[in-house]
Design a protein around this motif. Sequence first.
Motif, PDB file in Angstrom:
ATOM      1  N   GLU A 162      -0.468  -1.134 -12.900  1.00  0.00           N
ATOM      2  CA  GLU A 162       0.071   0.203 -13.165  1.00  0.00           C
ATOM      3  C   GLU A 162       0.783   0.699 -11.919  1.00  0.00           C
ATOM      4  O   GLU A 162       0.439   0.305 -10.809  1.00  0.00           O
ATOM      5  N   TYR A 163       1.748   1.568 -12.114  1.00  0.00           N
ATOM      6  CA  TYR A 163       2.346   2.230 -10.957  1.00  0.00           C
ATOM      7  C   TYR A 163       1.227   2.947 -10.218  1.00  0.00           C
ATOM      8  O   TYR A 163       0.358   3.551 -10.849  1.00  0.00           O
ATOM      9  N   LYS A 164       1.288   2.896  -8.911  1.00  0.00           N
ATOM     10  CA  LYS A 164       0.328   3.683  -8.128  1.00  0.00           C
ATOM     11  C   LYS A 164       1.069   4.910  -7.627  1.00  0.00           C
ATOM     12  O   LYS A 164       1.816   4.855  -6.659  1.00  0.00           O
ATOM     13  N   TYR A 165       0.909   5.992  -8.361  1.00  0.00           N
ATOM     14  CA  TYR A 165       1.583   7.247  -8.032  1.00  0.00           C
ATOM     15  C   TYR A 165       0.934   7.848  -6.790  1.00  0.00           C
ATOM     16  O   TYR A 165      -0.287   7.788  -6.635  1.00  0.00           O
ATOM     17  N   ARG A 171      -5.239  13.159  -7.344  1.00  0.00           N
ATOM     18  CA  ARG A 171      -5.966  12.719  -8.527  1.00  0.00           C
ATOM     19  C   ARG A 171      -6.515  13.935  -9.271  1.00  0.00           C
ATOM     20  O   ARG A 171      -7.068  14.832  -8.651  1.00  0.00           O
ATOM     21  N   ARG A 230     -10.550  14.989  -6.730  1.00  0.00           N
ATOM     22  CA  ARG A 230     -11.378  13.829  -6.433  1.00  0.00           C
ATOM     23  C   ARG A 230     -12.709  14.263  -5.823  1.00  0.00           C
ATOM     24  O   ARG A 230     -13.709  13.576  -5.938  1.00  0.00           O
ATOM     25  N   GLU A 246      -2.758  11.087 -12.187  1.00  0.00           N
ATOM     26  CA  GLU A 246      -2.287  11.462 -10.859  1.00  0.00           C
ATOM     27  C   GLU A 246      -1.191  12.510 -11.033  1.00  0.00           C
ATOM     28  O   GLU A 246      -0.265  12.330 -11.837  1.00  0.00           O
ATOM     29  N   PHE A 271      -3.938   7.928 -16.632  1.00  0.00           N
ATOM     30  CA  PHE A 271      -4.260   6.496 -16.606  1.00  0.00           C
ATOM     31  C   PHE A 271      -5.624   6.157 -17.189  1.00  0.00           C
ATOM     32  O   PHE A 271      -5.987   4.995 -17.272  1.00  0.00           O
ATOM     33  N   GLU A 303       3.821   4.268  -4.483  1.00  0.00           N
ATOM     34  CA  GLU A 303       3.465   3.630  -3.219  1.00  0.00           C
ATOM     35  C   GLU A 303       2.929   2.223  -3.409  1.00  0.00           C
ATOM     36  O   GLU A 303       2.474   1.609  -2.454  1.00  0.00           O
ATOM     37  N   LYS A 347      -5.741  -3.469 -12.753  1.00  0.00           N
ATOM     38  CA  LYS A 347      -6.979  -3.118 -13.450  1.00  0.00           C
ATOM     39  C   LYS A 347      -7.476  -4.296 -14.283  1.00  0.00           C
ATOM     40  O   LYS A 347      -6.692  -4.944 -14.978  1.00  0.00           O
ATOM     41  N   ARG A 360     -16.882   1.982  -5.968  1.00  0.00           N
ATOM     42  CA  ARG A 360     -15.681   1.273  -5.549  1.00  0.00           C
ATOM     43  C   ARG A 360     -15.928  -0.208  -5.803  1.00  0.00           C
ATOM     44  O   ARG A 360     -16.926  -0.753  -5.371  1.00  0.00           O
ATOM     45  N   LYS A 396      -6.138  -1.884  -5.414  1.00  0.00           N
ATOM     46  CA  LYS A 396      -4.867  -1.259  -5.026  1.00  0.00           C
ATOM     47  C   LYS A 396      -4.104  -2.199  -4.110  1.00  0.00           C
ATOM     48  O   LYS A 396      -4.685  -2.859  -3.256  1.00  0.00           O
ATOM     49  N   LYS A 412      -0.612  -1.798  -1.864  1.00  0.00           N
ATOM     50  CA  LYS A 412       0.422  -0.824  -1.518  1.00  0.00           C
ATOM     51  C   LYS A 412       1.602  -1.484  -0.842  1.00  0.00           C
ATOM     52  O   LYS A 412       1.506  -2.581  -0.318  1.00  0.00           O
ATOM     53  N   ASP A 446      -7.841   6.964   6.464  1.00  0.00           N
ATOM     54  CA  ASP A 446      -8.330   8.342   6.438  1.00  0.00           C
ATOM     55  C   ASP A 446      -9.493   8.441   7.409  1.00  0.00           C
ATOM     56  O   ASP A 446     -10.567   7.888   7.155  1.00  0.00           O
ATOM     57  N   ARG A 506      -6.557  15.313   4.480  1.00  0.00           N
ATOM     58  CA  ARG A 506      -7.152  14.899   3.207  1.00  0.00           C
ATOM     59  C   ARG A 506      -8.235  15.892   2.799  1.00  0.00           C
ATOM     60  O   ARG A 506      -9.418  15.576   2.824  1.00  0.00           O
ATOM     61  N   LYS A 540     -10.874  15.010   0.393  1.00  0.00           N
ATOM     62  CA  LYS A 540     -11.940  14.066   0.734  1.00  0.00           C
ATOM     63  C   LYS A 540     -12.982  14.703   1.635  1.00  0.00           C
ATOM     64  O   LYS A 540     -12.639  15.410   2.579  1.00  0.00           O
TER      65      LYS A 540
END
Length: 594
Positions: free
Chosen positions: A248-251, A255, A271, A301, A342, A401, A406, A419, A425, A427, A439, A559, A562
């Motif tokens: 899938e595109y990772k926009y 989130r 998130r 997203e 998604f 990005e 999946k 996770r 992912k 990138k 991060d 962030r 987060k």
Amino acid sequence: MRFADLVTFYDRLDATTKRLEMRAVLVELLDRLSPEELGEVLYLSQGLLRPEYEGVELGVADSLAGRALAEAAGRSEEEVTEAVRVSGDLGTTGESLLAPLRPHPPPLEVTEVYAGLLAIAKASGEGSQEAKVGALVALLRRAGPSESKYILRIVLGRLRLGVREMTILDALAQKYAGGTRAGREKVEAAFNVSSDLARVARLLATEGIEGLAKVRLEVGRPVRAMLAERSPDLADVLSRMDGRTALEYKYDGLRVQAHVREDGTTRLFSRRLEDLSGQFPELVRDLPRALPHRPVIVEGECVPIDPDTDEIRPFQDVSRRRGRKYDLERMQAEVPVCLFLFDVLLAPEGPLLDRSFPLRRARLAELLRPDERIRLAKQQVVASVDEAQAFFDESIAAGCEGVMAKSLAEGSTYRAGARGFWWIKYKREYTQGLADSIDGVVVGGFSGRGRRAGRYGALLLAVYNEAEDRFESFCKVGSGFDDVGLAELPTRLKPYELDSAPEDVMSGLTPDRWFRPSLVLEVRGAELSLSPIHRAAFGAIRPGAGLALRFPRFTGRYRDDKGPTDATTAAELLTLYRSQVKQPVRDAGGSAEA
Ligand code: ATP
């Protein structure tokens, strides 16, 4: 339980940052609580009154709490202000000013303090300031000095005992689930779905571990997000997915978990499970139309879109909206957003968490009536590196990005809060520097020199070590801050200042000021190297050396979505280090497998 007894536990929790000690104190505390008190005490201990997602804010202003203290202590407001100036903390000032007075009987019960604080938090509208002061004075008059200190810290939103959710889950598992690994996993799974520690605790206390089966997905209660592992290249992605995967595109946006009730009432969660509904009124308005079969919980997203060209704009555009209550209308017109969905977690027929990803995605496509604003994330099933590379290039060209791979396997259920390699992912790689941003949690500040004199010149950043539950430094970052950003830093960091190094922070550097790990910001750098000074993944590659980021640079992106334990982990940093050793940096978007 008397509130005076609870604060003796708070003193003990406040005196340590060691997770095992905290767990032991918490287990002892759990032994003393009735099931009714349990929930309230768990919220209070985290400085909350209700689960975080409900957004019940305590944080009364210092001036208001100062007024209440002055009244309760029979002093003038000026005296209180002066005492706070000296002590630096309204809580300790309250403790000393009230010490000579005898508390009015009867002694405060925990449930009374909780009810009083809830009333203070909920008072709104005309006369609410007076009502808040009145309720606070009533509590302070009945409180002993140490109780007052904690009451004041809680109402100001500054309790910060440093008790993290994971430590509370440990304590609950030890007390109610026999301390076994399987028990701990069940407790955490219940928390991941309900996002409400107190509810999990109450069920455990009244019905035991079996009671957790009652924790069901419900519209209105956010689920902790499923997270992705990362991979260094597309060949690796495909081999981990047994040769076939949905890309899938990772926009690159924010989130959003959207909860749409049967009647169309919609709430959006970040998130971190904060309520985002107020920030994106256009999504709240349009989601029910796009999702006519309800109730549903969907994830996607949210990205800014150029209204003239329909192109995706940089993430920074949408982050400008955060925290802006005013000029929201202007922002809606200037920075329109689009939500690319998604996943679907709940459909009218019931929860879908246990269904495989292909089934969920197919259901999502059935449920959605896409429009300009609410769309389906672009997806393609690929079975070769060439196909994957072509889709990846397309996603970069479209302003994304990278890609999210999946799993299509039967076991690809929605793993709340976890996770794993069910989602991977990958990138865009940059011509210069490391394949991914990091991060980092701010744990220290260094005083600036020259133009930066009187401010922070650089920050000490750490990654989170999940296994040890601590923060390990990996860089000192000074570049990437503009003048405005630099000027803001002391205010941003003020709430987290500490007098000495926290025990859960590891670093070979000693900053001028330590901070309680809280603020997360994004950095990029040239590469990861081994360093005797930094402590990230210490000894994992070579004895006596940790991982350090060379030439770190702040990307300008805080962030705020987060918390400290959501930052990049030491294990992720190790993966990044290893992938960089295996694979020297290539051209942006260039053929990874050539
Ligand atoms: P993480 O969420 O893994 O801790 P992060 O927040 O730094 O990391 P990334 O590492 O960039 O973000 O990637 C994960 C995020 O990508 C997701 O949380 C989600 O917000 C976003 N995302 C964009 N497109 C998709 C997609 N198609 N499927 C799933 N997530 C997506």
